[in-house]
Motif scaffolding. Structure first.
Motif: not given
Length: 626
Positions: A482, A484, A540, A571, A612, A614-618
């Motif tokens: 990963s 982060q 990343y 986003y 959100v 690019d469809n990545t959720v934080s």
């Protein structure tokens, strides 16, 4: 008074008979020395049956066939019924015969024999060998009836019992077993013959089948030893010390004889004996002896019987052993071996001679004893000294034998590494030898792609070998687990461990997987092994989420605004209060939240965000401070 006298007489007779029975019931061998056999019955030799015993010897019926109860035969084999099929007892016999008896249904006498030519007032030993012919695992229940024989010695008139004894039960065995039994008796004045009787104490039936052999009569006298002036019973001397003389004394234990007469004898082979003229005392001084000679003494109670072998006994033997000096050992050759290997040196010597090994041609240290073989793993010259087993007589010289050792091939173990997915070449590192790898290959080098332990046996032209071991470890490529973001920091984590180093956007590599004070934005993360075994890359997007903001109008940190999201990247940002109430939402804009909700300042507190990209959720939380 008459009644009392009669009772006393009867009581005396009862105890006398009882005591006689106890004495006569004991079997035993002569406790002293014996003479030569004066009567021997071996029942002959041959493959035919018989002949039958002389008339009057037995009341049993003679048969040349299978002996039934009450029958006997004389045969060189016992192959009847399911009996043991065994040879006779007589040593050295060829087709020796045995007296075979199948006991009668009625107990009683089955053999008698008159023995003549005895001496009066003389003790004798009768002996015989018996065997139970029945197999313990044969056809008779419980191993069959045991045999049980009584031996009796009667005077020639058959009226006076001189001695008697029972064998007791002799049970069957799984294999044939001959056993010897003996009885000692003494003749009375005027008596020169006796009658031997054998009686069966048990009844016939399934079992009680016996073989008899080697019936012997010998005189029985004192136990007589011979010792010299040093109380030794033999004398051993090496021939290089010259002749030896010693004084011998015959010592009787007086167990049978009250008086003693002597005749000394000598022999060169301990088999054929001759009288020493005039030597009739209990002591004898030998002349100087330079060859092996044996001495014994003939003993009788009366001088008149000294020359009568039917009456005398023979002492123990005193031997003077003159030991020849052994020849020096003969070397079986120097031995060359490989360094560190146990090597056997050897010499040849005659029978009766052993070998001691030394580290010097004379004197020196004894390093190995009583063996013509000597093992060592140390190079050097060794000296074998022949020595007689009897007397310890040394050969004149020691024999030189050398142990030589060739060096082993020089190899060195290795610890090697190779990269995952690649191959590596392993080398024996020594040329002009033969090779045997643990993989079975026989080349100087091998190529492998698997970690583990490899070995190669290297053998040189002398046949000497040594083993090289290679410990091969695989260096694994990093496996990304990963990446982060934590504020301005980027944290990189791998699934496996290793000597890894890291960089962002091809910058300077560092060994720490944490990059601090990194502005938000798009980065290329690279991970590689310090041994340059390979590199992995991963793009990343580093989004910096403020941990707090202070909307106080000072133009510094007045809005909550994530950094690093490219303008062209779709986003969304959504903010909730602690109760899950939607406070703020924006889509594809670079605006942040200013701390107001519907024109009103919200209080200082913790708030939650959802980003959100690019469809990545934080998801996370931050603090509003006023």
């Amino acid at each position: 008074m008459k009644t009392y006298t009669t009772f006393s007489l009867l009581l005396f007779l009862f105890f006398s008979l009882t005591s006689t029975q106890i004495i006569l019931g004991q079997l035993g061998f002569c406790g002293g020395n014996s003479g030569d056999p004066i009567f021997t019955e071996t029942f002959g030799t041959g493959t035919d049956r018989g002949p039958s015993l002389p008339a009057g010897t037995t009341s049993y019926f003679y048969t040349t066939g299978v002996p039934n109860d009450g029958d006997y035969t004389i045969s060189s084999n016992t192959n009847f019924y399911d009996w043991h099929n065994t040879t006779d007892h007589t040593p050295g016999d060829i087709n020796g015969k045995t007296f075979i008896v199948n006991a009668d249904f009625t107990a009683g006498e089955f053999y008698r024999r008159t023995v003549n030519g005895l001496c009066e007032n003389t003790s004798y030993e009768f002996s015989s060998w018996l065997i139970n012919l029945q197999k313990s695992n044969g056809g008779c229940p419980n191993g069959g009836l045991p045999i049980n024989v009584r031996f009796q010695i009667w005077d020639s008139t058959d009226t006076t019992l001189l001695a008697s004894g029972d064998t007791g039960n002799i049970t069957s065995n799984s294999s044939p077993v001959w056993e010897q039994y003996a009885l000692v008796f003494t003749t009375v004045p005027g008596q020169t013959s006796v009658i031997l009787k054998m009686l069966n104490n048990g009844n016939g039936g399934c079992g009680n089948d016996l073989g008899i052999d080697d019936i012997v009569f010998k005189s029985c006298g004192d136990f007589i030893t011979i010792e010299n002036e040093n109380n030794n019973n033999q004398l051993v001397q090496c021939e290089d010390l010259g002749p030896v003389s010693t004084t011998l004394t015959a010592k009787a234990d007086f167990s049978v004889f009250n008086t003693h007469s002597y005749q000394w004898q000598q022999s060169t082979d301990n088999l054929n004996w001759t009288n020493i003229i005039g030597e009739t005392n209990s002591t004898y001084t030998t002349p100087p002896i330079n060859t092996t000679t044996h001495y014994r003494v003939i003993v009788s109670e009366d001088a008149i019987n000294i020359a009568n072998n039917l009456c005398n006994v023979i002492s123990e033997v005193f031997s003077i052993h003159i030991i020849p000096i052994p020849l020096s050992a003969v070397s079986n050759g120097d031995v060359t071996n490989c360094q560190g290997q146990q090597t056997e040196l050897s010499v040849s010597v005659a029978n009766g001679v052993t070998v001691n090994w030394y580290d010097a041609p004379t004197g020196g240290n004894l390093i190995h004893a009583n063996n013509r073989f000597f093992q060592t793993n140390t190079a050097g010259t060794y000296y074998a000294e022949a020595i007689s087993e009897l007397g310890g007589c040394n050969a004149p010289t020691r024999t030189l034998v050398s142990a030589l050792f060739n060096p082993l091939p020089v190899v060195h173990d290795e610890n090697l590494t190779f990269c995952e997915g690649e191959t590596i070449t392993l080398s024996a590192d020594i040329t002009n030898t033969s090779y045997l790898w643990s993989t079975g290959e026989t080349t100087y080098e091998i190529t492998v792609n698997t970690p583990g332990t490899y070995s190669v046996i290297v053998t040189d032209a002398n046949g000497c070998s040594d083993e090289k071991t290679i410990f091969l470890k695989q260096i694994d490529l990093p496996i990304l687990e990963s990446i982060q973001s934590d504020g301005l920091s980027i944290l990189i984590k791998t699934e496996n461990t290793g000597n890894f180093e890291y960089t962002l956007n091809s910058g300077v590599y560092q060994t720490s997987p944490i990059f601090n004070t990194v502005a938000g934005g798009q980065y290329l993360v690279k991970i590689r092994d310090l041994n340059f075994c390979g590199e992995i890359t991963q793009p990343y997007l580093h989004i910096v989420i403020p941990k707090f903001f202070t909307p106080n109008g000072d133009t510094f940190n007045d809005t909550f605004k994530p950094e690093g999201i490219p303008n062209t990247t779709p986003y969304s940002l959504t903010i909730y209060d602690r109760f899950g109430k939607l406070i703020f939402n924006t889509l594809n804009t670079s605006y942040g939240w200013d701390g107001f909700f519907k024109g009103n300042k919200l209080p200082a507190s913790d708030y939650w965000y959802v980003i959100v990209v690019d469809n990545t959720v934080s998801k996370g939380h931050f603090s509003l401070k006023r």
